[in-house]
Design a protein around this motif. Structure first.
Motif, short mmCIF file in Angstrom:
data_model
loop_
_atom_site.label_atom_id
_atom_site.label_comp_id
_atom_site.label_asym_id
_atom_site.label_seq_id
_atom_site.Cartn_x
_atom_site.Cartn_y
_atom_site.Cartn_z
N SER A 94 20.75 17.82 38.41
CA SER A 94 21.06 18.40 39.14
C SER A 94 19.90 18.41 40.30
N ASN A 123 32.93 10.70 42.12
CA ASN A 123 32.89 12.18 42.69
C ASN A 123 33.36 13.38 41.59
N THR A 124 32.38 14.06 41.32
CA THR A 124 32.62 14.65 40.21
C THR A 124 33.90 15.61 40.17
N ASP A 125 34.15 16.20 42.18
CA ASP A 125 35.30 16.71 42.22
C ASP A 125 36.91 16.39 42.31
N LYS A 126 36.94 15.33 41.97
CA LYS A 126 38.27 13.81 41.81
C LYS A 126 38.24 13.86 40.30
N SER A 140 36.77 13.14 36.16
CA SER A 140 35.48 12.64 35.26
C SER A 140 34.53 11.87 34.71
N GLY A 186 33.44 12.92 49.16
CA GLY A 186 34.87 13.02 49.26
C GLY A 186 35.73 12.38 49.90
N GLY A 199 36.95 8.54 46.33
CA GLY A 199 37.06 9.10 45.10
C GLY A 199 35.73 8.40 43.30
N ASP A 231 22.68 18.94 45.19
CA ASP A 231 24.35 19.71 44.29
C ASP A 231 25.76 18.83 45.29
N PRO A 276 28.54 16.03 44.58
CA PRO A 276 29.23 16.11 43.57
C PRO A 276 29.33 14.84 43.26
N ASP A 299 27.94 11.79 40.32
CA ASP A 299 27.70 11.30 39.27
C ASP A 299 27.82 9.50 38.83
#
Length: 391
Positions: free
Chosen positions: A22, A191-194, A196, A270, A273, A291, A293, A295
């Motif tokens: 991060s 996108n880590t919000d969408k 894993s 976002g 995805g 920061d 999101p 990965d």
């Protein structure tokens, strides 16, 4: 890093990895000042004062890095004489900075640099060798395909063993014709919000069949790196399976972008995805937005796990073979490999230097078994992509 991007080492590792730190990625430096010659770049050894900091990245990620391993330039043979270097691509000028640094270390070294696209310089070398002989001593290219074209034409001579043995066999050319100096890995930024990491399959061929990827993915089909990826798929799996994969992704509603940096930014925003991109674009996003999101996931043993390389080869007929070989050796020094890791954000080729951003070491990646030289044969790929309406 420009595009147009295993081994005898252990390939243990996982098919899916959550890898990005991060913290901010390394700062990318601009060009050092240089005195250009007609038709060339380079400093002609006019830069007297050089510091190792000139070729190192900076920022929080780099400050936490351990001292690089490998062999220092201090412990390599001194460089002297005149070297004519054909530089293909050069990562938007960043490679020139490293060349200037090496040139400035040695008062008796004079480097003349001719720059153009890798493909153009490969053709130039081949044509020159058909005539009175190439004017180049060493060819530095950002892609293995161009190196392979030159080698296949018989325009190279074998690199010395002390250069070749520093790099895993998978990242070296047939008959010792070229050696990789920096790697770029294909990845799936997500996108880590969408999603894993467990949501991302370890096979590129699973993506068209999973409903969770409907209307959420992005690609850049006109981009050289993507075309190399599709070329790898065509070489590995045949045109029929490659065409079916492209059509399957089209049915998934994949969104098109101009380049893979835009794909990676869209993932971080976002807007989509997940997508397809070389690894360093996500690092560049994080260098601007620590920061964000985003990965990276890696597939395994398929075109989606391709690792392409920048590399070097000695040109047939040079009267500076020893100097060219020693210069190639310097490109695999701890200083040069740290430059590739922290400035261009590529994969180092030697085990003593680690990649940035929490990336798995290159020996843990599981790329497919493929002759990287074959990536130069892109025309059948373009024809196939046009046939299915991707281009």
């Amino acid at each position: 890093m420009s595009d147009n991007g295993a081994d005898s080492a252990d390939r243990r590792g996982v098919g899916r990895r959550s890898v990005l730190a991060s913290t901010a990625a390394a700062t990318v430096f601009g060009l050092a000042g240089c005195t250009s010659l007609p038709g060339t770049g380079g400093n002609g050894n006019d830069t007297a004062d050089v510091n190792e900091s000139d070729i190192m990245g900076s920022g929080p990620l780099v400050e936490d890095r351990p001292k690089p391993g490998g062999t220092s330039m201090d412990d390599m043979p001194d460089l002297s004489g005149k070297l004519t270097l054909y530089l293909g691509g050069g990562e938007g000028g960043l490679y020139q900075r490293l060349i200037d640094y090496i040139d400035g270390r040695y008062p008796d070294l004079d480097i003349l640099v001719k720059t153009d696209s890798s493909a153009s310089l490969a053709n130039t070398i081949i044509e020159e060798n058909k005539g009175s002989g190439s004017r180049a001593d060493l060819f530095l290219s950002i892609d293995a395909g161009s190196l392979g074209v030159v080698a296949d034409s018989g325009a190279t001579t074998a690199l010395p063993q002390n250069v070749l043995t520093k790099v895993p066999e998978h990242y070296r050319g047939p008959k010792d014709s070229w050696v990789g100096i920096e790697g770029r890995a294909r990845t799936i930024p997500y996108n880590t919000d969408k999603f894993s990491k467990s949501d991302i399959p370890d096979s590129i061929f699973a993506l068209p069949d999973q409903q969770q990827f409907k209307n959420v993915m992005g690609w850049a089909p006109s981009y050289g790196a993507f075309q190399s990826f599709v070329t790898a798929m065509r070489v590995l799996d045949g045109e029929k399976k490659t065409k079916a994969w492209l059509k399957g992704m089209q049915k998934q509603g994949v969104t098109e972008y101009k380049d893979e940096f835009l794909v990676s930014n869209a993932v971080a925003d976002g807007e989509i995805g997940a997508g397809f991109a070389n690894h360093y674009y996500a690092l560049r996003v994080q260098s601007q937005r620590p920061d964000a999101p985003i990965d990276l996931a890696f597939t395994k043993n398929d075109a989606g796990a391709l690792v392409n390389v920048s590399g070097a080869e000695i040109i047939q007929g040079t009267d500076q073979k020893e100097l060219a070989g020693n210069f190639a050796l310097h490109l695999l020094s701890s200083e040069a490999q740290e430059f590739f890791a922290t400035v261009t954000l590529g994969y180092p080729m030697i085990s003593g230097v680690k990649p940035v951003g929490g990336l798995p070491p290159i020996e843990e990646l599981q790329p497919p078994e493929i002759d990287l030289s074959k990536l130069s044969n892109v025309q059948p790929t373009l024809k196939l992509m046009r046939e299915v309406g991707v281009l």
